[in-house]
Write a protein that holds these residues in place. Structure first.
Motif, PDB file in Angstrom:
ATOM      1  N   SER A 166       0.839  -1.195   0.000  1.00 23.17           N
ATOM      2  CA  SER A 166       0.000   0.000   0.000  1.00 23.17           C
ATOM      3  C   SER A 166       0.877   1.249   0.000  1.00 23.17           C
ATOM      4  CB  SER A 166      -0.896  -0.002   1.238  1.00 23.17           C
ATOM      5  OG  SER A 166      -1.669   1.174   1.281  1.00 23.17           O
ATOM      6  N   VAL A 167       0.498   2.217  -0.821  1.00 20.67           N
ATOM      7  CA  VAL A 167       1.209   3.486  -0.894  1.00 20.67           C
ATOM      8  C   VAL A 167       0.203   4.619  -0.743  1.00 20.67           C
ATOM      9  CG1 VAL A 167       2.472   5.051  -2.408  1.00 20.67           C
ATOM     10  CG2 VAL A 167       3.110   2.642  -2.316  1.00 20.67           C
ATOM     11  N   SER A 168       0.558   5.591   0.084  1.00 21.58           N
ATOM     12  CA  SER A 168      -0.281   6.776   0.258  1.00 21.58           C
ATOM     13  C   SER A 168       0.529   8.007  -0.094  1.00 21.58           C
ATOM     14  CB  SER A 168      -0.778   6.889   1.706  1.00 21.58           C
ATOM     15  OG  SER A 168      -1.555   5.770   2.074  1.00 21.58           O
ATOM     16  N   TRP A 169      -0.160   9.018  -0.604  1.00 21.98           N
ATOM     17  CA  TRP A 169       0.471  10.297  -0.938  1.00 21.98           C
ATOM     18  C   TRP A 169      -0.131  11.404  -0.082  1.00 21.98           C
ATOM     19  CZ3 TRP A 169       4.593  11.014  -4.078  1.00 21.98           C
ATOM     20  CH2 TRP A 169       4.931   9.989  -4.973  1.00 21.98           C
ATOM     21  N   TYR A 170       0.739  12.321   0.342  1.00 22.39           N
ATOM     22  CA  TYR A 170       0.330  13.462   1.155  1.00 22.39           C
ATOM     23  C   TYR A 170       0.973  14.732   0.605  1.00 22.39           C
ATOM     24  CZ  TYR A 170      -1.177  10.074   4.687  1.00 22.39           C
ATOM     25  OH  TYR A 170      -1.810   9.047   5.347  1.00 22.39           O
ATOM     26  N   GLN A 171       0.248  15.834   0.774  1.00 23.99           N
ATOM     27  CA  GLN A 171       0.797  17.162   0.453  1.00 23.99           C
ATOM     28  C   GLN A 171       1.001  17.927   1.748  1.00 23.99           C
ATOM     29  OE1 GLN A 171      -1.727  20.545  -0.675  1.00 23.99           O
ATOM     30  NE2 GLN A 171      -0.670  20.564  -2.660  1.00 23.99           N
ATOM     31  N   GLN A 172       2.186  18.458   1.938  1.00 24.29           N
ATOM     32  CA  GLN A 172       2.464  19.248   3.140  1.00 24.29           C
ATOM     33  C   GLN A 172       2.893  20.650   2.738  1.00 24.29           C
ATOM     34  OE1 GLN A 172       5.600  17.863   5.785  1.00 24.29           O
ATOM     35  NE2 GLN A 172       4.736  18.958   7.520  1.00 24.29           N
ATOM     36  N   VAL A 173       1.997  21.584   2.900  1.00 19.44           N
ATOM     37  CA  VAL A 173       2.293  22.991   2.658  1.00 19.44           C
ATOM     38  C   VAL A 173       3.088  23.514   3.838  1.00 19.44           C
ATOM     39  CG1 VAL A 173       1.243  25.254   2.370  1.00 19.44           C
ATOM     40  CG2 VAL A 173       0.222  23.280   1.246  1.00 19.44           C
ATOM     41  N   LEU A 174       3.973  24.445   3.583  1.00 18.40           N
ATOM     42  CA  LEU A 174       4.848  24.987   4.616  1.00 18.40           C
ATOM     43  C   LEU A 174       4.056  25.465   5.830  1.00 18.40           C
ATOM     44  CD1 LEU A 174       7.887  25.553   5.029  1.00 18.40           C
ATOM     45  CD2 LEU A 174       7.447  27.904   4.249  1.00 18.40           C
ATOM     46  N   GLY A 175       4.446  24.962   7.001  1.00 12.91           N
ATOM     47  CA  GLY A 175       3.802  25.387   8.238  1.00 12.91           C
ATOM     48  C   GLY A 175       2.534  24.631   8.599  1.00 12.91           C
ATOM     49  N   GLN A 176       2.192  23.626   7.805  1.00 16.75           N
ATOM     50  CA  GLN A 176       0.983  22.843   8.046  1.00 16.75           C
ATOM     51  C   GLN A 176       1.320  21.362   8.195  1.00 16.75           C
ATOM     52  OE1 GLN A 176      -2.198  24.291   8.220  1.00 16.75           O
ATOM     53  NE2 GLN A 176      -1.083  26.227   8.112  1.00 16.75           N
ATOM     54  N   GLY A 177       0.340  20.609   8.684  1.00 15.06           N
ATOM     55  CA  GLY A 177       0.496  19.166   8.704  1.00 15.06           C
ATOM     56  C   GLY A 177       0.187  18.591   7.333  1.00 15.06           C
ATOM     57  N   PRO A 178       0.662  17.382   7.064  1.00 17.99           N
ATOM     58  CA  PRO A 178       0.379  16.747   5.773  1.00 17.99           C
ATOM     59  C   PRO A 178      -1.116  16.534   5.560  1.00 17.99           C
ATOM     60  CG  PRO A 178       2.153  15.610   6.920  1.00 17.99           C
ATOM     61  CD  PRO A 178       1.553  16.573   7.896  1.00 17.99           C
ATOM     62  N   GLN A 179      -1.520  16.631   4.293  1.00 15.98           N
ATOM     63  CA  GLN A 179      -2.913  16.356   3.931  1.00 15.98           C
ATOM     64  C   GLN A 179      -2.948  15.169   2.973  1.00 15.98           C
ATOM     65  OE1 GLN A 179      -4.741  20.208   2.602  1.00 15.98           O
ATOM     66  NE2 GLN A 179      -6.148  19.626   4.216  1.00 15.98           N
ATOM     67  N   GLN A 232      -4.624   6.987  -1.686  1.00 13.96           N
ATOM     68  CA  GLN A 232      -4.035   5.736  -1.252  1.00 13.96           C
ATOM     69  C   GLN A 232      -4.262   4.676  -2.319  1.00 13.96           C
ATOM     70  OE1 GLN A 232      -5.744   3.227   1.777  1.00 13.96           O
ATOM     71  NE2 GLN A 232      -3.725   2.883   2.658  1.00 13.96           N
ATOM     72  N   TYR A 233      -3.250   3.892  -2.578  1.00 13.72           N
ATOM     73  CA  TYR A 233      -3.334   2.769  -3.496  1.00 13.72           C
ATOM     74  C   TYR A 233      -2.946   1.490  -2.770  1.00 13.72           C
ATOM     75  CZ  TYR A 233      -4.310   5.329  -7.719  1.00 13.72           C
ATOM     76  OH  TYR A 233      -4.938   6.091  -8.677  1.00 13.72           O
TER      77      TYR A 233
END
Lengths: 119, 114
Positions: B31-44, B48-49
């Motif tokens: 299983s692989v998941s992707w997250y976006q983390q904008v500066l100063g924030q937690g990952p979103q 998921q695959y």
């Protein structure tokens, strides 16, 4: 949808002392996982500790322990004997247990707490 | 065992361009998941695959897409880049079998959109 709140943007502690980072979450589910991740300046997200909601016993990993209060939806992280290497962003994360092999298990993160260790 | 690997480490693109980010999970993780983390924030959470099928999607526009290959590696594609897509993109792998549900993260790809 679940939400995770970390109300302390920044915490500072003297080396060798104890610090507690707070985390609250909102969910209508009864079974879930909670995690604390550490992200140093290198950006690598490192798992610190995890807690299964169905377990009453608080998880412990060496100098790291949690205070899990399910009714209050609170999940704080205590770091004992703080070391300079503990300096990092700490993220609290929630994961639903609803999937049964088919659903997604994406984590919901808080905004993080920046932990500063004073020598 | 090697951890989760991601490439490239850094990437600079201009608005409107397309980007492909790559991730190789820990050996044995399906299983692989992707997250976006904008500066100063937690990952979103983005995607998921599991076993090459999409199992979940976060609140991201259709410009974001992903796929997983037979060897369980994964690509995240972003079309028509916007300035707001500038972020650290994290990949995480999970064994996802009988309680092995902890996600292990890679070092991330820093995307800058100019």
């Amino acid at each position: 949808a679940q939400t995770v709140t970390q109300s302390q943007p920044e915490m500072s502690v003297q080396e060798a002392e104890t610090v507690t980072l707070s985390c609250t979450y909102d969910t209508s589910e009864s079974d879930y996982y909670l995690f604390w991740y550490k992200q140093p300046p290198s950006r690598q997200m490192i798992l610190v500790i995890r807690q299964e909601a169905y377990k009453q016993q608080n998880a412990t990993e060496n100098r790291f322990s949690v205070n899990f209060q399910k009714a209050a939806k609170s999940f704080s992280l205590k770091i004992s004997d703080s070391q300079l290497g503990d300096a990092a962003m700490y993220f609290c994360a929630y994961r639903s247990l609803l999937y049964s092999g088919g659903g997604a298990d994406g984590l919901t993160f808080g905004k993080g707490t920046h932990l500063i260790i004073q020598p | 065992d090697a951890g989760v690997t991601q490439s490239p480490t850094h990437l600079i693109k201009t608005r409107g361009q397309h980007v492909t980010l790559r991730c190789s999970p820990i050996s044995g993780h399906k299983s692989v998941s992707w997250y976006q983390q904008v500066l100063g924030q937690g990952p979103q959470f983005i995607f998921q695959y599991y076993e090459k099928e999409e199992r979940g999607r976060g609140n991201f526009p259709d410009r974001f897409s992903a796929r997983q290959f037979p060897n369980y590696s994964s690509e995240l594609n972003v079309n028509a880049l916007l300035l707001g897509d500038s972020a650290l993109y994290l990949c995480a792998s999970t064994h996802r079998d009988r309680g092995q549900d902890t996600q292990y993260f890679g070092p991330g790809t820093r995307l800058t959109v100019l």
